[in-house]
Design a protein around this motif. Structure first.
Motif, mmCIF file in Angstrom:
data_model
loop_
_atom_site.group_PDB
_atom_site.id
_atom_site.type_symbol
_atom_site.label_atom_id
_atom_site.label_comp_id
_atom_site.label_asym_id
_atom_site.label_seq_id
_atom_site.Cartn_x
_atom_site.Cartn_y
_atom_site.Cartn_z
ATOM 1 N N SER A 41 -7.232 18.258 18.280
ATOM 2 C CA SER A 41 -7.502 16.825 18.313
ATOM 3 C C SER A 41 -7.799 16.289 16.913
ATOM 4 C CB SER A 41 -8.685 16.537 19.247
ATOM 5 O OG SER A 41 -8.405 16.965 20.570
ATOM 6 N N TRP A 42 -8.614 16.994 16.170
ATOM 7 C CA TRP A 42 -8.972 16.528 14.833
ATOM 8 C C TRP A 42 -7.825 16.718 13.847
ATOM 9 C CZ3 TRP A 42 -13.171 13.692 14.691
ATOM 10 C CH2 TRP A 42 -14.125 13.860 15.702
ATOM 11 N N LEU A 43 -7.044 17.772 14.023
ATOM 12 C CA LEU A 43 -5.869 17.953 13.166
ATOM 13 C C LEU A 43 -4.874 16.817 13.359
ATOM 14 C CD1 LEU A 43 -5.260 21.801 13.601
ATOM 15 C CD2 LEU A 43 -6.157 20.637 11.573
ATOM 16 N N LEU A 44 -4.644 16.428 14.608
ATOM 17 C CA LEU A 44 -3.710 15.337 14.873
ATOM 18 C C LEU A 44 -4.260 14.005 14.394
ATOM 19 C CD1 LEU A 44 -2.475 16.373 18.423
ATOM 20 C CD2 LEU A 44 -1.209 16.501 16.275
ATOM 21 N N LEU A 45 -5.573 13.812 14.481
ATOM 22 C CA LEU A 45 -6.163 12.576 13.958
ATOM 23 C C LEU A 45 -5.946 12.480 12.451
ATOM 24 C CD1 LEU A 45 -9.505 10.987 14.996
ATOM 25 C CD2 LEU A 45 -8.983 11.216 12.581
ATOM 26 N N LEU A 46 -6.165 13.585 11.733
ATOM 27 C CA LEU A 46 -5.948 13.589 10.288
ATOM 28 C C LEU A 46 -4.473 13.384 9.947
ATOM 29 C CD1 LEU A 46 -8.308 16.521 9.219
ATOM 30 C CD2 LEU A 46 -8.691 14.065 8.915
ATOM 31 N N ALA A 47 -3.596 14.029 10.706
ATOM 32 C CA ALA A 47 -2.165 13.865 10.455
ATOM 33 C C ALA A 47 -1.736 12.422 10.659
ATOM 34 C CB ALA A 47 -1.370 14.796 11.367
ATOM 35 N N ALA A 48 -2.217 11.796 11.716
ATOM 36 C CA ALA A 48 -1.869 10.396 11.977
ATOM 37 C C ALA A 48 -2.444 9.483 10.907
ATOM 38 C CB ALA A 48 -2.381 9.978 13.358
ATOM 39 N N LEU A 49 -3.656 9.769 10.469
ATOM 40 C CA LEU A 49 -4.280 8.959 9.421
ATOM 41 C C LEU A 49 -3.454 8.967 8.147
ATOM 42 C CD1 LEU A 49 -6.833 7.330 8.568
ATOM 43 C CD2 LEU A 49 -7.832 9.509 7.856
ATOM 44 N N GLY A 50 -3.080 10.163 7.676
ATOM 45 C CA GLY A 50 -2.291 10.251 6.455
ATOM 46 C C GLY A 50 -0.874 9.759 6.624
ATOM 47 N N GLY A 51 -0.232 10.107 7.744
ATOM 48 C CA GLY A 51 1.155 9.706 7.947
ATOM 49 C C GLY A 51 1.322 8.215 8.081
ATOM 50 N N MET B 114 -1.228 25.276 17.668
ATOM 51 C CA MET B 114 -0.075 25.631 16.850
ATOM 52 C C MET B 114 0.798 24.417 16.584
ATOM 53 S SD MET B 114 0.914 29.262 18.638
ATOM 54 C CE MET B 114 2.355 29.493 17.610
ATOM 55 N N ALA B 115 1.089 23.648 17.635
ATOM 56 C CA ALA B 115 1.912 22.455 17.456
ATOM 57 C C ALA B 115 1.231 21.450 16.547
ATOM 58 C CB ALA B 115 2.203 21.827 18.815
ATOM 59 N N ALA B 116 -0.088 21.307 16.652
ATOM 60 C CA ALA B 116 -0.818 20.372 15.805
ATOM 61 C C ALA B 116 -0.767 20.789 14.344
ATOM 62 C CB ALA B 116 -2.265 20.250 16.276
ATOM 63 N N VAL B 117 -0.892 22.083 14.087
ATOM 64 C CA VAL B 117 -0.829 22.566 12.705
ATOM 65 C C VAL B 117 0.547 22.313 12.110
ATOM 66 C CG1 VAL B 117 -0.924 24.624 11.255
ATOM 67 C CG2 VAL B 117 -2.647 24.272 13.026
ATOM 68 N N VAL B 118 1.612 22.599 12.879
ATOM 69 C CA VAL B 118 2.970 22.362 12.376
ATOM 70 C C VAL B 118 3.194 20.878 12.118
ATOM 71 C CG1 VAL B 118 5.409 22.534 12.938
ATOM 72 C CG2 VAL B 118 3.882 24.431 13.488
ATOM 73 N N ALA B 119 2.746 20.015 13.035
ATOM 74 C CA ALA B 119 2.883 18.570 12.825
ATOM 75 C C ALA B 119 2.112 18.122 11.595
ATOM 76 C CB ALA B 119 2.400 17.815 14.064
ATOM 77 N N LEU B 120 0.924 18.671 11.392
ATOM 78 C CA LEU B 120 0.138 18.322 10.211
ATOM 79 C C LEU B 120 0.840 18.755 8.940
ATOM 80 C CD1 LEU B 120 -2.490 17.237 8.979
ATOM 81 C CD2 LEU B 120 -3.478 19.519 9.297
ATOM 82 N N LEU B 121 1.456 19.934 8.948
ATOM 83 C CA LEU B 121 2.172 20.407 7.763
ATOM 84 C C LEU B 121 3.351 19.497 7.431
ATOM 85 C CD1 LEU B 121 2.173 24.278 8.329
ATOM 86 C CD2 LEU B 121 0.778 22.948 6.735
ATOM 87 N N ILE B 122 4.048 18.995 8.452
ATOM 88 C CA ILE B 122 5.156 18.069 8.200
ATOM 89 C C ILE B 122 4.644 16.798 7.536
ATOM 90 C CG2 ILE B 122 6.917 16.643 9.314
ATOM 91 C CD1 ILE B 122 7.156 18.799 11.456
ATOM 92 N N VAL B 123 3.535 16.274 8.025
ATOM 93 C CA VAL B 123 2.968 15.057 7.442
ATOM 94 C C VAL B 123 2.453 15.328 6.025
ATOM 95 C CG1 VAL B 123 1.145 13.326 7.676
ATOM 96 C CG2 VAL B 123 2.400 14.099 9.691
ATOM 97 N N VAL B 124 1.820 16.479 5.818
ATOM 98 C CA VAL B 124 1.328 16.824 4.480
ATOM 99 C C VAL B 124 2.479 16.914 3.495
ATOM 100 C CG1 VAL B 124 0.281 18.679 3.133
ATOM 101 C CG2 VAL B 124 -0.780 17.938 5.268
ATOM 102 N N TRP B 125 3.598 17.510 3.928
ATOM 103 C CA TRP B 125 4.766 17.577 3.040
ATOM 104 C C TRP B 125 5.217 16.182 2.634
ATOM 105 C CZ3 TRP B 125 9.556 15.439 4.016
ATOM 106 C CH2 TRP B 125 10.546 15.729 3.083
ATOM 107 N N MET B 126 5.264 15.254 3.583
ATOM 108 C CA MET B 126 5.686 13.904 3.271
ATOM 109 C C MET B 126 4.720 13.237 2.294
ATOM 110 S SD MET B 126 6.376 10.726 5.890
ATOM 111 C CE MET B 126 4.624 10.591 6.285
#
Length: 395
Positions: free
Chosen positions: A17-27, A341-353
């Motif tokens: 939940s927190w990983l996806l929140l951070l990913a959405a915030l940055g993305g 696992m899915a949240a970490v991969v999604a976060l990595l995609i956003v971090v790359w961007m």
């Protein structure tokens, strides 16, 4: 305490939940800043919203959901975390609040949630559900962005082109859902429980058809559109391979993986279970989506400029497959649950961007360049002075 509060408290204890929140915030922040060139902020927000919603809803809902409002309440408790991050990120973008990025993010998240709920009634394997939703989301987002950028003035004609492109994508997806495809035979040695249903064969067929179409159009009919071939191929790979490698039973608790690994040896092929699912899924989809561009590279070997586009697609797909395999294989030993696992991969995609868009030497990330006077050229980071193009070789 109400049922909603209990479900939110349950989800607040999950790292995903927190990983996806951070990913959405940055993305959403990057989408609203306009640093992703070639795609309007609304399209980037739509793609991000769909990706994060699928990552949040890929695994089964929390166990108490059935007694605290049903599956719908469980889905809402999970998707609210990326929604919070997306809203804050779009409103706090470095370039100022971006309502278009916010609208796209909310639309992408909502449509992905509705599609997930609908597909879950028809499909039993959640990896197939996630792949189907990601394919449709990527098609709608990329088609909408392409239609909007086809007209540089971004007037009514651009809006009409965007609507036509989106409608055509939706119609194509609805047609593909009804294709009479036989069940796919399990691949390799690790497919004891992984999907062998007709849905997965239909998804693979759609991905291969899209890759072939992109190769013919972007590398032969319109050689300047090589960047689009790269983007489309990578989008298909991420939509097909990543869910199967992260949300399938291999992504269950580590105790389940140990149990499956302890089953008696089947014979020369190895053990039953999920030991090779990640390698098989990543390798199979990389080969399936990469061979059209590889064939194009050999056919265009005499033309250095045109073959470079095909080689770029093969290289980008190979690098993405290698990173996906390494990341997911490592996560299988470190985390519990497919959602993490899915949240970490999604976060990595956003971090790359975010990283690519923040490089000092790059003013922006150019995904797709399109338009009658500015055709698709390359996947590159642009900004500052652009070096002059080399003079064409004499034929």
């Amino acid at each position: 305490m109400s049922g909603r509060a209990i479900l939110l408290a349950v989800e607040a204890r999950r790292p995903a939940s927190w990983l996806l929140l951070l990913a959405a915030l940055g993305g959403a922040s990057v989408a609203g800043s306009g640093r992703v060139e070639g795609m309007p902020p609304a399209a980037v927000g739509f793609l991000l919203g769909g990706l994060l919603a699928v990552a949040a809803l890929g695994d089964r809902a929390p166990a108490p959901a059935g007694h605290l409002g049903g599956a719908g309440m469980g889905m809402a408790a999970r998707i609210v975390w990326p929604l919070i991050g997306g809203i804050i990120g779009a409103l706090a973008s470095p370039a100022g609040p971006s309502l278009s990025a916010l609208a796209g993010f909310l639309l992408g998240s909502g449509s992905a949630a509705l599609l997930s709920a609908g597909f879950q009634r028809e499909l039993t394997n959640r990896a197939d559900v996630a792949s189907a939703v990601l394919l449709i989301t990527a098609g709608v987002g990329l088609a909408g962005g392409w239609g909007w950028n086809w007209f540089p003035d971004h007037g009514p004609a651009a809006g009409s082109a965007m609507v036509v492109a989106v409608v055509a994508t939706v119609v194509g997806a609805a047609t593909a859902v009804r294709l009479p495809v036989a069940a796919r035979k399990p691949r390799g040695t690790g497919r004891l429980i992984a999907s062998g249903e007709p849905a997965r064969g239909r998804l693979d067929l759609c991905g291969m058809a899209v890759a072939l179409t992109a190769m013919v159009v972007c590398l032969f009919l319109s050689p300047d559109a090589a960047a689009t071939n790269v983007v489309v191929t990578l989008a298909c790979f991420l939509a097909l391979a990543v869910p199967e490698a992260t949300i399938s039973p291999v992504g269950a608790e580590r105790g389940w993986s140990r149990l499956m690994g302890s089953v008696a040896v089947r014979g020369p092929g190895g053990r039953f279970g999920m030991t090779g699912l990640v390698s098989e899924s990543v390798g199979f989809h990389a080969l399936m989506l990469g061979w059209p561009s590889l064939v194009a590279f050999f056919l265009l070997a005499g033309d250095r400029d045109r073959s470079a586009g095909a080689l770029a697609t093969v290289a980008a797909l190979s690098a993405t497959a290698a990173m996906t395999w390494g990341t997911v294989s490592l996560l299988r030993r470190r985390v519990d649950g497919g959602t993490t696992m899915a949240a970490v991969v999604a976060l990595l995609i956003v971090v790359w961007m975010i990283v690519v868009s923040s490089l000092p030497s790059a003013g922006s990330v150019r995904l797709i360049e399109s338009g009658p006077s500015d055709p698709v050229r390359s996947v590159r980071r642009s900004g500052g002075a652009t070096p002059p193009a080399p003079a064409p070789a004499n034929s």
